[in-house]
Design a protein around this motif. Structure first.
Motif, PDB file in Angstrom:
ATOM      1  N   ASN B   3       0.806  -1.206   0.000  1.00 50.60           N
ATOM      2  CA  ASN B   3       0.000   0.000   0.000  1.00 50.60           C
ATOM      3  C   ASN B   3       0.843   1.262   0.000  1.00 50.60           C
ATOM      4  O   ASN B   3       0.370   2.335   0.329  1.00 50.60           O
ATOM      5  CB  ASN B   3      -0.966  -0.020   1.187  1.00 50.60           C
ATOM      6  N   VAL B   4       2.093   1.109  -0.387  1.00 54.05           N
ATOM      7  CA  VAL B   4       2.982   2.252  -0.518  1.00 54.05           C
ATOM      8  C   VAL B   4       3.541   2.228  -1.928  1.00 54.05           C
ATOM      9  O   VAL B   4       3.969   1.191  -2.416  1.00 54.05           O
ATOM     10  CB  VAL B   4       4.113   2.201   0.536  1.00 54.05           C
ATOM     11  N   PHE B   5       3.516   3.386  -2.597  1.00 49.86           N
ATOM     12  CA  PHE B   5       3.918   3.453  -4.006  1.00 49.86           C
ATOM     13  C   PHE B   5       4.842   4.637  -4.238  1.00 49.86           C
ATOM     14  O   PHE B   5       4.555   5.741  -3.799  1.00 49.86           O
ATOM     15  CB  PHE B   5       2.657   3.611  -4.878  1.00 49.86           C
ATOM     16  N   ASN B   7       9.098   6.252  -5.095  1.00 50.87           N
ATOM     17  CA  ASN B   7      10.398   6.353  -4.443  1.00 50.87           C
ATOM     18  C   ASN B   7      10.574   7.694  -3.747  1.00 50.87           C
ATOM     19  O   ASN B   7      10.734   7.755  -2.537  1.00 50.87           O
ATOM     20  CB  ASN B   7      11.516   6.167  -5.473  1.00 50.87           C
ATOM     21  N   LEU B   9       8.418  10.583  -4.452  1.00 52.40           N
ATOM     22  CA  LEU B   9       7.035  10.956  -4.156  1.00 52.40           C
ATOM     23  C   LEU B   9       6.332   9.652  -3.791  1.00 52.40           C
ATOM     24  O   LEU B   9       6.132   8.791  -4.643  1.00 52.40           O
ATOM     25  CB  LEU B   9       6.387  11.591  -5.391  1.00 52.40           C
ATOM     26  N   LYS B  10       6.002   9.514  -2.523  1.00 48.54           N
ATOM     27  CA  LYS B  10       5.553   8.231  -1.988  1.00 48.54           C
ATOM     28  C   LYS B  10       4.103   8.350  -1.562  1.00 48.54           C
ATOM     29  O   LYS B  10       3.775   9.163  -0.710  1.00 48.54           O
ATOM     30  CB  LYS B  10       6.389   7.922  -0.739  1.00 48.54           C
ATOM     31  N   LEU B  11       3.248   7.518  -2.118  1.00 46.97           N
ATOM     32  CA  LEU B  11       1.846   7.507  -1.698  1.00 46.97           C
ATOM     33  C   LEU B  11       1.570   6.261  -0.861  1.00 46.97           C
ATOM     34  O   LEU B  11       1.835   5.142  -1.297  1.00 46.97           O
ATOM     35  CB  LEU B  11       0.929   7.509  -2.928  1.00 46.97           C
ATOM     36  N   SER B  12       1.012   6.452   0.324  1.00 47.86           N
ATOM     37  CA  SER B  12       0.517   5.337   1.142  1.00 47.86           C
ATOM     38  C   SER B  12      -1.000   5.478   1.201  1.00 47.86           C
ATOM     39  O   SER B  12      -1.498   6.583   1.405  1.00 47.86           O
ATOM     40  CB  SER B  12       1.056   5.423   2.575  1.00 47.86           C
ATOM     41  N   ILE B  13      -1.731   4.402   1.032  1.00 50.43           N
ATOM     42  CA  ILE B  13      -3.191   4.506   1.095  1.00 50.43           C
ATOM     43  C   ILE B  13      -3.761   3.516   2.100  1.00 50.43           C
ATOM     44  O   ILE B  13      -3.118   2.538   2.474  1.00 50.43           O
ATOM     45  CB  ILE B  13      -3.862   4.280  -0.278  1.00 50.43           C
ATOM     46  N   GLY B  24      -5.166   8.606   2.603  1.00 52.82           N
ATOM     47  CA  GLY B  24      -3.798   8.384   2.165  1.00 52.82           C
ATOM     48  C   GLY B  24      -2.859   9.443   2.685  1.00 52.82           C
ATOM     49  O   GLY B  24      -3.270  10.408   3.331  1.00 52.82           O
ATOM     50  N   ILE B  25      -1.599   9.221   2.402  1.00 47.98           N
ATOM     51  CA  ILE B  25      -0.535  10.168   2.752  1.00 47.98           C
ATOM     52  C   ILE B  25       0.359  10.295   1.527  1.00 47.98           C
ATOM     53  O   ILE B  25       0.863   9.295   1.021  1.00 47.98           O
ATOM     54  CB  ILE B  25       0.306   9.652   3.946  1.00 47.98           C
ATOM     55  N   ASP B  27       3.760  11.744   0.464  1.00 45.65           N
ATOM     56  CA  ASP B  27       4.988  12.265   1.062  1.00 45.65           C
ATOM     57  C   ASP B  27       5.994  12.577  -0.048  1.00 45.65           C
ATOM     58  O   ASP B  27       6.112  11.833  -1.011  1.00 45.65           O
ATOM     59  CB  ASP B  27       5.568  11.197   2.016  1.00 45.65           C
ATOM     60  N   GLY B  28       6.699  13.681   0.106  1.00 47.75           N
ATOM     61  CA  GLY B  28       7.755  13.994  -0.853  1.00 47.75           C
ATOM     62  C   GLY B  28       7.344  14.995  -1.918  1.00 47.75           C
ATOM     63  O   GLY B  28       8.052  15.170  -2.908  1.00 47.75           O
ATOM     64  N   VAL B 133      -6.118   7.405  -4.544  1.00 43.65           N
ATOM     65  CA  VAL B 133      -5.116   7.503  -5.616  1.00 43.65           C
ATOM     66  C   VAL B 133      -5.455   8.678  -6.534  1.00 43.65           C
ATOM     67  O   VAL B 133      -4.569   9.429  -6.961  1.00 43.65           O
ATOM     68  CB  VAL B 133      -5.050   6.173  -6.408  1.00 43.65           C
TER      69      VAL B 133
END
Lengths: 358, 358, 358, 358
Positions: B3-5, B7, B9-13, B24-25, B27-28, B133
């Protein structure tokens, strides 16, 4: 940022096509796995060039040395480091090309990215970069075999000639006896004829490979971004010249209806199975115990023996004929590469599966 | 682990389809980026259901709240946390299904993996998981727009009806005025007719989406395992129901020859360009400055309004009709999802590009 | 790139101290784990402020909501999303400070990095960012407890007052009955006296926490870059204000000799043990079955009630007194944070261990 | 899962102490960086053994070969693969020890983890595993030097003899002229005397290294889990035998008050500086432009020339004397290792910084 692959089973590779050696490090292999080096040599041999009229005449010995991580034919659990010597390195083949942006090669994009003064063919854009992948994939195959998972691939199409049968009706044993790795003798012969004609014309062509993974238990893979098909797709598009990937019913599913596409569950030999396998062995990103199968499409080799016009680094238009020793069609040689990348994905996913198994 | 995508720019959902909220979060993200919330609402609106006869009648408000990382309409550089409330959560829709392995759903594989006692439809296998997303992708789009990179997608095929034109000859502005997001009025009407027929039959169908990324400078992407096409492929196969991906000439390249497939370099308006774009804007895994374009194939929705036989958790054969409020065809609603995943890949790759730019 | 932690068990967090809410996503938890919410509330309560004279008088309710990944008090295996509401958000406390670079705060470095127009105290530099960590760590603790692994920490030093006993001779049950979390009544009282004096002076101080992990089987951890101590060290230095970390014999080992420092192996109750434990339960990066223990040093709180001179964004020298509601010493409140970060490391490492267990 | 380090600049290493070769792959280096091989040889030479009475008498040539990624003394941007030949491999030194769990070695924990039948000393637990790290760190140093960042370390303590001066008052040029890498002639002599005495007793000892990073601009590093100090701490604890790490004021800060510990901002030569540097150049995880400095504590070498009792794999008590050629104190030889790991962290963080720089 581009030469490390995998989560638990991690492959790092290095090598320029025309440098001293290539190699890699496979980290995260299980300990105490028996390694059959003869089998690894066989995998390397399958990828090698120089034996067929349609392959590059460059003689690669692809002699490898395992430098760590294996003792007395068993893995120690530590990283497996290896080198593959570049016996045939002849960077003079590229003389005069360093200044050109060859069409549909990576010369221009490498130049845009790195600003280096040499042809991309000497760097990482060469297909030889997959020799370390085949070696590491060979180790992954041996790890998977221990858990009953096996992988094979074959050539389904070369140029305009294609094998229109499901993988379930081909003879797996016939693959390696065909020079083009097409298990149907009749189609294989037609492919060879086509390749002869294309060679005469100084041209090249592409093709399609089908890969099959059998014996994977249900429950391997992860939801959302690490879906098994997402990891396989990333792996396949890592291979040079790949332009398409589809699994199970693939592109043809778009035109189907739910009622014909759905795979009914049945009980067979006391096990839950599906009556059909349009799902390609994966549902919701997770294996369902059926065969996993997919197609990978390759574009034609961009290096051809015909005069082409292009632009050089000084923005001049120039005419050239590709030097070097290029393949007419590298799809048959890509078969072990497809298998190796698949093996790395499956071994990595299987280890992840074990972390959560009870 | 799934659930993390990304490197840099990191999306966790997170989110179950039938829980209280998803979210979601991201990050970056770069700091000091102006965020247009209206535009984010518009993206969310595009993915929403309940407006067309062929979409699920489930009313999703998809109201989102940005909880951190944005102050005075500008990014702070910190993680952007957000929730999307599940107004329409009705887990009773699944009553009685928890025990079934619905054909071509993820019920069985989720059960094999997690051993949970509920239907996968209530968990992460739902398409609703892509609401976060779309929101994060909307932010990525705004980041890319600042660097002149834009992304759009449209429906090329629904069931047996397809638009057989290159993307270069369609009218981008006509996409959103079509209920099925097909920019050709004539084909769009035929698609709607087909969907009406399929609805009447209680069936479903699949389709194909074409996505185009314009304005990407040359040099974005990485060799070998992080090739731009490999990251895009992984991203697309993360989307539920995707069965195929091809970029540029795709599967059709397999039958072509090098001499017809190669894209000649030319100088145009004082810039290096290619005369054709079979390469799909990517060579050697790195962008070449031309449009990046690709096709994504979706299977038919597995939930249909016809009686189906299947197996339950007690290995009994049972007959059932899908409850819930399912789409006849979710391909039109998948258009913003394809764009969002593409935007996340491109923004991540672009940041990586900047790390090495001089 | 800084808000995601862990490999298999992955925590992503978000939140500004003064925004609407903070929260996180814990991905990779084992399915079917019973979650005791009361216990999670207790952990949150332990980190909370506003109850002691030496803590910030800011009233944080730290009410959390679990939004996904848990059904009927059991984990589903999907990501656990949660928010923590910021009831006490009062960004006016920082009015007039946005322009200042407060000494030994992150104001200047955040400004150098992000160029944002607000005080770092409103962004991620606040200690409140660890509220989501304590919640996630609470879940990790419950996961570890199932495998017999337990974690506790206590205050060993506050300012100049320290407890000079090994952890093996303290009474673990006395920790929580001390307002400063020091299990020795006499030392605890002296610490409180010191804090009263420091408060009167408008000053602040630091301290040292000892953490103990019991019940970890031998074989957990990895060689080289993922050594258990390397992961614990990274985790501890993630916590604001941490200036030092040592495990086992720590800094004192530098002056010892091999003959006195070596831990002899012995057989005790039919199990391989070590007679002493200078190794701190870890040898070669891998647990040896003994207690893992370490010390973490915290600097004094930089916000003090005394006039200080500093520089503002216009390079002017200014005089100021810290506003806001700062702690005199946050070391007692950091105890659950140290435990939580340790629990996340241990649960992640334990999952990795399972992937390779036979 | 343990032999890959870094995010953008990624080092993978391999090698058993007693195998044919060790090596590594450094991926993500900037292109067109001039590489000074003589300087790399010098770094390798500094780590080598066999020259001093207190180091292992094992003669390591540590001859390395750069196999890819460098052409005409410049980096290509591709992965830099290299091998280091193990001229002195003598696994017979370990004969008879494979069955023993030597005290405070990794024999038992490696056995618990991998179940391999050989001494951990032959595997990854050897300090020699850091030869590839020193080589890669040497490249990272050259990359950093180009941006004005320099790194040096020295020995602050050996056994009971320590140098009680701040790093700012030592003479950096005197470091390498001391056999123990202590820049104070008087203390250096005392350390040598101590080591002679310890050697005579067949014993060993530990020590402390101070490392200084100068020239890092403000703004490098990330909040929360990727704080600069967290990455440095992880890096240091990756090094064998490290038991403690502290930066800036370190453990001593615990006893200080905010009013004495805070570093006042001042303007000096038109630049924002701090009057003191208790912060160790890092605030909130991000560099502030001052020197970054830290201490690393090493335990005594566990291999000693005295009789020790221990347990073997059959749970028998045995008596033994360490064979092999061990160091009395490897702290002086660890100086280049500390520098190398620091260089890898800083180069990685600096690349990340560039991705977000305007």
């Amino acid at each position: 940022m581009s030469n490390v692959f995998g989560n638990l089973l991690k492959l790092s590779i290095f090598g320029d096509s025309h440098g001293k050696a290539m190699g890699g490090i496979l980290d995260g292999c299980i300990p105490n796995l028996s390694i059959d080096e003869k089998q690894l040599e066989y995998e390397m041999q399958r990828r090698k060039s120089g034996t067929d009229f349609f392959s590059s005449s460059r003689k690669e010995t692809d002699r490898f040395e395992l430098l760590s991580g294996i003792r007395n034919r068993k893995t120690t659990g530590g990283p497996i480091g290896f080198v593959i010597h570049n016996a045939a390195a002849k960077s003079e083949d590229y003389n005069g090309l360093d200044n050109l942006f060859r069409p549909s090669h990576a010369d221009f994009t490498y130049y845009a990215k790195y600003g280096t003064t040499e042809s991309a063919g000497k760097l990482q854009a060469s297909g030889r970069i997959f020799a370390p992948v085949v070696l590491a994939g060979g180790i992954a195959k041996q790890m998977l075999a221990q858990s009953g998972i096996s992988i094979y691939a074959f050539v389904r199409q070369i140029g305009t000639v294609s094998l229109d049968k499901p993988y379930t009706s081909i003879d797996q044993k016939a693959i390696e006896s065909s020079p083009v790795r097409c298990p149907d003798k009749h189609i294989s012969d037609k492919m060879l004829q086509l390749l002869k004609k294309i060679k005469k014309e100084g041209d090249s062509t592409g093709g399609i490979i089908t890969c099959v993974i059998s014996g994977c238990p249900a429950g391997v893979g992860d939801p959302v971004f690490d879906k098994l098909q997402a990891k396989l797709a990333q792996a396949m598009f890592s291979i040079n010249a790949v332009k398409g990937f589809e699994y199970g019913s693939g592109f043809s599913s778009a035109a189907m209806t739910g009622s014909t596409h759905n795979d009914p569950f049945i009980i067979k030999h006391n096990r839950l199975r599906t009556a059909t396998n349009h799902s390609g062995g994966i549902q919701g990103g997770i294996s369902n115990g059926e065969d996993i199968y997919f197609n990978v499409a390759f574009k034609p080799v961009p290096g051809i023996q015909q005069k082409q016009k292009t632009i050089d680094r000084n923005a001049h238009t120039v005419e050239f004929v590709t030097g070097g020793k290029h393949d007419i069609c590298f799809v048959p040689r890509a078969v072990p590469v497809v298998e190796a990348m698949s093996a790395l994905v499956m071994a990595d996913s299987f280890l992840m599966h074990l972390a959560y198994a009870e």
